[in-house]
Write an enzyme that holds these catalytic residues in place. Structure first.
Site, PDB file in Angstrom:
ATOM      1  N   ASP A   1       0.828  -1.211   0.000  1.00 51.96           N
ATOM      2  CA  ASP A   1       0.000   0.000   0.000  1.00 51.96           C
ATOM      3  C   ASP A   1       0.861   1.259   0.000  1.00 51.96           C
ATOM      4  O   ASP A   1       2.090   1.181   0.095  1.00 51.96           O
ATOM      5  CB  ASP A   1      -0.969  -0.008   1.197  1.00 51.96           C
ATOM      6  CG  ASP A   1      -0.264  -0.173   2.543  1.00 51.96           C
ATOM      7  OD1 ASP A   1       0.985  -0.228   2.579  1.00 51.96           O
ATOM      8  OD2 ASP A   1      -0.957  -0.251   3.568  1.00 51.96           O
TER       9      ASP A   1
ATOM     10  N   ASN B   1      -7.430  -0.002  13.956  1.00 57.99           N
ATOM     11  CA  ASN B   1      -8.870  -0.172  13.685  1.00 57.99           C
ATOM     12  C   ASN B   1      -9.130  -1.504  12.983  1.00 57.99           C
ATOM     13  O   ASN B   1     -10.201  -1.715  12.434  1.00 57.99           O
ATOM     14  CB  ASN B   1      -9.384   0.993  12.830  1.00 57.99           C
ATOM     15  CG  ASN B   1      -8.610   1.122  11.526  1.00 57.99           C
ATOM     16  OD1 ASN B   1      -7.698   0.332  11.276  1.00 57.99           O
ATOM     17  ND2 ASN B   1      -8.961   2.090  10.716  1.00 57.99           N
TER      18      ASN B   1
ATOM     19  N   HIS C   1      -7.522  -2.544  10.315  1.00 57.61           N
ATOM     20  CA  HIS C   1      -7.296  -2.529   8.869  1.00 57.61           C
ATOM     21  C   HIS C   1      -6.083  -3.364   8.488  1.00 57.61           C
ATOM     22  O   HIS C   1      -5.190  -3.625   9.298  1.00 57.61           O
ATOM     23  CB  HIS C   1      -7.209  -1.095   8.314  1.00 57.61           C
ATOM     24  CG  HIS C   1      -5.939  -0.363   8.566  1.00 57.61           C
ATOM     25  ND1 HIS C   1      -5.826   0.997   8.413  1.00 57.61           N
ATOM     26  CD2 HIS C   1      -4.708  -0.782   8.958  1.00 57.61           C
ATOM     27  CE1 HIS C   1      -4.591   1.374   8.674  1.00 57.61           C
ATOM     28  NE2 HIS C   1      -3.895   0.318   9.018  1.00 57.61           N
TER      29      HIS C   1
ATOM     30  N   GLU D   1      -9.854  -0.397   4.925  1.00 59.04           N
ATOM     31  CA  GLU D   1     -10.404   0.179   6.147  1.00 59.04           C
ATOM     32  C   GLU D   1     -11.694  -0.532   6.574  1.00 59.04           C
ATOM     33  O   GLU D   1     -12.274  -1.288   5.780  1.00 59.04           O
ATOM     34  CB  GLU D   1     -10.675   1.675   5.912  1.00 59.04           C
ATOM     35  CG  GLU D   1      -9.423   2.503   5.619  1.00 59.04           C
ATOM     36  CD  GLU D   1      -8.573   2.764   6.852  1.00 59.04           C
ATOM     37  OE1 GLU D   1      -8.465   1.884   7.733  1.00 59.04           O
ATOM     38  OE2 GLU D   1      -7.992   3.863   6.954  1.00 59.04           O
TER      39      GLU D   1
HETATM   40  C1  GLP Z   1      -0.436   1.205   8.398  1.00 54.39           C
HETATM   41  C2  GLP Z   1      -0.372   0.517   7.017  1.00 54.39           C
HETATM   42  C3  GLP Z   1      -0.462  -0.972   7.132  1.00 54.39           C
HETATM   43  C4  GLP Z   1       0.309  -1.427   8.346  1.00 54.39           C
HETATM   44  C5  GLP Z   1      -0.465  -0.985   9.565  1.00 54.39           C
HETATM   45  C6  GLP Z   1       0.244  -1.288  10.867  1.00 54.39           C
HETATM   46  O1  GLP Z   1      -1.288   2.285   8.382  1.00 54.39           O
HETATM   47  N1  GLP Z   1      -1.343   0.984   6.083  1.00 54.39           N
HETATM   48  O2  GLP Z   1       0.009  -1.581   5.942  1.00 54.39           O
HETATM   49  O3  GLP Z   1       0.458  -2.816   8.336  1.00 54.39           O
HETATM   50  O4  GLP Z   1      -0.842   0.374   9.480  1.00 54.39           O
HETATM   51  O5  GLP Z   1       1.410  -0.546  10.989  1.00 54.39           O
HETATM   52  P1  GLP Z   1       2.513  -0.797  12.109  1.00 54.39           P
HETATM   53  O6  GLP Z   1       3.179  -2.082  11.769  1.00 54.39           O
HETATM   54  O7  GLP Z   1       3.447   0.374  12.001  1.00 54.39           O
HETATM   55  O8  GLP Z   1       1.793  -0.866  13.408  1.00 54.39           O
END
Ligand code: GLP
Length: 244
Positions: A67, A136, A138, A143
């Site tokens: 993403d 959340n 996701h 989302e």
């Molecule tokens: C982000 C990304 C995701 C990621 C998630 C968790 O917003 N869009 O691809 O896996 O949130 O991130 P983190 O590993 O920094 O907690």
């Protein structure tokens, strides 16, 4: 879906990196889709080490970035592509022809989604998908409320995502939209690893593993994946009822 518990982040990351390294050794043209973010950072480092130390041929690896924040260039240190470039593309000298990232600056984002979907389909789908989980629930930028059949798409970001996402940036960053590979790709992937560590992820892991399967909480669809693996450390698994 299976839940794997590890004593700490290092052990979890080492397991994930070893799984991917072995998979590339067995199938050099592996189609790997990976999330950026804090969670997979150590996995990426360990993957580089394992591939290099074991002389595993990754010249045919097909790498897909999960993403990106819409509007951010790859030079922005908080962008997903910056993560991939610094932690995987440069250390492994991956060629542009084997890497697939969304151009989040494109004025034709639907076409970016189509290109991504076509590239995945042309390679027979994703072999391994390694994702994190947002606060959340996701996955990528899928989302809450996202249909589980969806492929690549542009998403209006949830307020929690906009707020939590500030952690990647040195100064306040207006975040509005994301572009992401979809939940349909996740359900179609041959193997999925969802990684989570730390106490802040304990409640979302409980919902992922033991909650109802609902579009309102995207990560809950992991329960529907026959080859889905949730990798957690002790802290992230602290609220689970069924402790193994
Ligand atoms: C982000 C990304 C995701 C990621 C998630 C968790 O917003 N869009 O691809 O896996 O949130 O991130 P983190 O590993 O920094 O907690």
């Amino acid at each position: 879906m299976k839940t794997h518990r590890f004593k700490n982040y290092e052990a979890l990351s080492d397991f994930a990196a070893a799984e991917i390294a072995i998979a590339i050794k067995e199938k050099p043209s592996l189609v790997l889709c990976m999330a950026s973010g804090h969670t997979p950072a150590r996995t990426a480092e360990l993957l580089v080490t394992k591939l290099q130390q074991n002389n595993i041929d990754y010249s045919r690896l097909q790498f897909f970035g999960l993403d990106e924040w819409v509007g951010l260039p790859p030079t922005n240190e908080g962008s997903c592509q910056y993560f991939f470039n610094t932690r995987l593309v440069k250390p492994l000298s991956l060629q542009a022809s084997q890497c697939f990232f969304f151009d989040a600056l494109s004025n034709n984002l639907p076409n970016e989604c189509k290109k991504m979907d076509d590239a995945i389909a042309a390679r027979g789908g994703i072999d391994i998908m390694l994702v994190g989980i947002g606060m959340n629930g996701h996955i990528g930028f899928n989302e809450p409320g996202t249909p589980t059949t969806i492929t690549s798409h542009v998403a209006a970001l949830d307020d929690i995502t906009k707020e939590v996402g500030q952690k990647y940036f040195a100064s306040p960053m207006p975040l509005d939209k994301g572009i992401t590979i979809g939940l349909g790709h996740l359900l179609g992937a041959k193997k999925v690893f969802l990684l989570a560590n730390g106490s802040k992820k304990a409640s979302v892991i409980k919902q992922t593993v033991e909650g109802v399967i609902t579009e309102k909480f995207p990560a809950s669809i992991m329960q529907r994946h026959a080859n889905g693996h949730v990798l957690i450390d002790e802290e992230a698994g602290a609220l689970l009822t069924h402790r193994k």
